[in-house]
Enzyme design. Structure first.
Site, mmCIF file in Angstrom:
data_model
loop_
_atom_site.group_PDB
_atom_site.id
_atom_site.type_symbol
_atom_site.label_atom_id
_atom_site.label_comp_id
_atom_site.label_asym_id
_atom_site.label_seq_id
_atom_site.Cartn_x
_atom_site.Cartn_y
_atom_site.Cartn_z
ATOM 1 N N THR A 83 0.837 -1.203 0.000
ATOM 2 C CA THR A 83 0.000 0.000 0.000
ATOM 3 C C THR A 83 0.873 1.255 0.000
ATOM 4 O OG1 THR A 83 -1.739 -1.178 1.181
ATOM 5 C CG2 THR A 83 -1.809 1.229 1.293
ATOM 6 N N CYS A 119 -18.842 -7.995 3.869
ATOM 7 C CA CYS A 119 -19.971 -7.498 4.627
ATOM 8 C C CYS A 119 -19.509 -6.366 5.531
ATOM 9 C CB CYS A 119 -20.523 -8.656 5.447
ATOM 10 S SG CYS A 119 -21.897 -8.168 6.451
ATOM 11 N N GLN A 132 0.757 -8.950 -6.531
ATOM 12 C CA GLN A 132 0.338 -10.353 -6.693
ATOM 13 C C GLN A 132 1.161 -11.089 -7.741
ATOM 14 O OE1 GLN A 132 -1.629 -12.012 -4.818
ATOM 15 N NE2 GLN A 132 -2.725 -10.417 -3.698
ATOM 16 N N THR A 140 13.957 5.109 10.328
ATOM 17 C CA THR A 140 14.946 4.052 10.581
ATOM 18 C C THR A 140 14.433 2.740 10.000
ATOM 19 O OG1 THR A 140 15.670 5.192 12.549
ATOM 20 C CG2 THR A 140 16.211 2.853 12.420
ATOM 21 N N ASN A 153 -5.667 -9.283 -7.926
ATOM 22 C CA ASN A 153 -5.645 -10.069 -6.686
ATOM 23 C C ASN A 153 -6.860 -10.986 -6.539
ATOM 24 O OD1 ASN A 153 -6.362 -7.148 -6.438
ATOM 25 N ND2 ASN A 153 -7.387 -7.877 -4.592
HETATM 26 N N1 PLP Z 1 -1.940 -4.498 -4.271
HETATM 27 C C1 PLP Z 1 -2.470 -5.700 -4.435
HETATM 28 C C2 PLP Z 1 -2.773 -6.197 -5.821
HETATM 29 C C3 PLP Z 1 -2.745 -6.510 -3.319
HETATM 30 O O1 PLP Z 1 -3.294 -7.715 -3.492
HETATM 31 C C4 PLP Z 1 -2.434 -6.015 -2.021
HETATM 32 C C5 PLP Z 1 -2.737 -6.800 -0.819
HETATM 33 O O2 PLP Z 1 -3.695 -7.501 -0.738
HETATM 34 C C6 PLP Z 1 -1.866 -4.733 -1.914
HETATM 35 C C7 PLP Z 1 -1.625 -4.005 -3.065
HETATM 36 C C8 PLP Z 1 -1.526 -4.151 -0.595
HETATM 37 O O3 PLP Z 1 -0.371 -4.753 -0.038
HETATM 38 P P1 PLP Z 1 -0.089 -4.605 1.528
HETATM 39 O O4 PLP Z 1 -1.045 -5.518 2.219
HETATM 40 O O5 PLP Z 1 1.333 -5.028 1.695
HETATM 41 O O6 PLP Z 1 -0.290 -3.188 1.880
#
Ligand code: PLP
Length: 400
Positions: free
Chosen positions: A70, A322, A176, A234, A148
């Site tokens: 993310t 949900c 993914q 860090t 994903n």
């Molecule tokens: N992008 C995709 C396609 C994902 O499947 C995920 C996690 O499910 C993420 C980004 C986010 O990764 P993270 O959980 O390391 O923040």
């Protein structure tokens, strides 16, 4: 437990854990410290950077360690918008992970223009449509390498070349894809690429962002100048060391994922589609990750199925989530034009090299029994009323 939710997260490889433990015990120095123990830790980070770079066909200087996929996604998009105030347009798709979708929705409220590309019913985007969406004021295009939920793969090399020809930076969310298909930044003019440790048999809380040499990058986190001034804070040393080992292992096991894991996924999918009436695969059959199977079951509510499967010892995920008592079908499946009922009846099963052939047989049987049970207790019309639906309100988010 038969764990078939490896797109949500993965088991830590024992060799990865082994390698990181000394950095949680005796090797605790700050890698920015100049004394020998600090420099030993610095070397371990450098080594991890080389291993992650090798997995992607990049050079070590192109790897920035982050806290997760993310963060990598957010940092890439944010950076692109800082570079030129006259480029405040983003091209992305309606089926990205929420780490892109939510950020773009937020930016849209602050004046950034977003073009959301649609996909067809197999999950593909149209390269010609992508090309038409790119403009002289486009800051960045962000397209995921593999979805994903369905595992559908896009021709990222071709799409990145289109962006390059239009003079637009190209980011790909490869969270993914990495470790499941060959990902090599040498083969495509990608500007930036995100990956995440916990999808690669590494602990949660560490990721990486590849940024191509000589591409401009504006740091998202400013601080003590770590990561060559590109990400302050860090370093999460033990997890970075773990990611290095996980990257090395991912390269070693790529062939196995594309043979043994693919065969297990295929056997499972075939078994379910053959033995459960009213079941249908979602997403293209061939252009997809070797480990992922997304199947819709007619007249079945996926959340209820997930809970019953859990009772049978099978972990998977639902194509609906949900929140506060109401069920939201997956935006990916709806984006592919599936109707809400088919999306609500979908389950995602995702395999890893830690699964076994025996588990496949047991999982097929469990799925068949659960679907039969749910159908036999389903009222003729209206909501499904089984004990399995009662804890629904407690389920507030889907792991992606
Ligand atoms: N992008 C995709 C396609 C994902 O499947 C995920 C996690 O499910 C993420 C980004 C986010 O990764 P993270 O959980 O390391 O923040």
């Amino acid at each position: 437990m038969i764990y078939l939710d490896n797109n949500a997260t993965t088991r830590i490889d024992p060799d990865v854990l082994e390698e990181m433990l000394p950095f949680l015990r005796e090797q605790f120095s700050n890698p920015s410290s100049l004394y020998a123990s600090g420099q030993r830790v610095r070397k371990a980070i450098d080594n991890a950077r080389e291993r992650v770079a090798a997995l992607l066909g990049a050079t070590p200087g192109e790897i920035i360690f982050t806290s997760c996929g993310t963060e990598s996604n957010n940092a890439a998009i944010w950076s692109a918008l800082q570079i030129d105030p006259d480029r405040q347009h983003i091209v992305t798709t309606a089926v990205e992970h929420s780490a892109i979708v939510k950020q773009c929705e937020y930016l849209a409220k602050r004046g950034v223009e977003i073009t959301w590309l649609k996909v067809d019913n197999r999950g593909f985007i149209d390269p010609a449509q992508f090309e038409r969406a790119l403009r002289s004021d486009t800051a960045i295009a962000s397209l995921m390498w593999a979805n994903n939920e369905t595992g559908v793969l896009w021709p990222i090399e071709e799409l990145a070349a289109i962006a390059r020809d239009k003079g637009v930076m190209f980011h790909t969310d490869a969270v993914q894809a990495v470790g499941k298909v060959s990902v090599n930044v040498g083969r495509a003019p990608i500007t930036a690429l995100s990956l995440s440790g916990h999808k690669l048999h590494c602990p949660k809380g560490v990721g990486a962002l590849f940024v191509r040499n000589r591409s401009r990058f504006v740091p998202f986190l400013r601080g003590g100048g770590q990561e060559n001034g590109r990400r302050g804070g860090t370093e999460n040393v033990a997890s970075i060391v773990a990611l290095g080992k996980a990257a090395e292992l991912a390269l070693e096991h790529l062939e196995e994922v594309n043979t043994r894991v693919r065969a297990m996924r295929d056997e499972f999918e075939h078994g379910v589609l053959q033995s459960v009436s009213g079941s249908v695969r979602n997403g293209d059959a061939s252009q997809r990750l070797p480990n992922t199977s997304n199947i819709s079951f007619e007249n079945v509510d996926s959340e209820a199925a997930l809970l019953l499967l859990d009772q049978s010892g099978v972990c998977c995920s639902a194509g609906s989530a949900c929140t506060a008592g109401s069920i939201h079908p997956s935006h990916v499946l709806l984006g592919m034009g599936l109707d809400a009922d088919r999306a609500r009846g979908s389950l995602r099963f995702s395999f890893s090299r830690f699964n076994t052939e025996t588990e496949v047989v047991d999982a097929v049987r469990a799925v068949r029994e659960v679907v039969e049970k749910l159908r036999s207790t389903r009222p003729k019309s209206g909501a499904i009323a089984t004990d399995a639906t009662r804890p629904l309100a407690a389920v507030s988010a889907r792991a992606e």
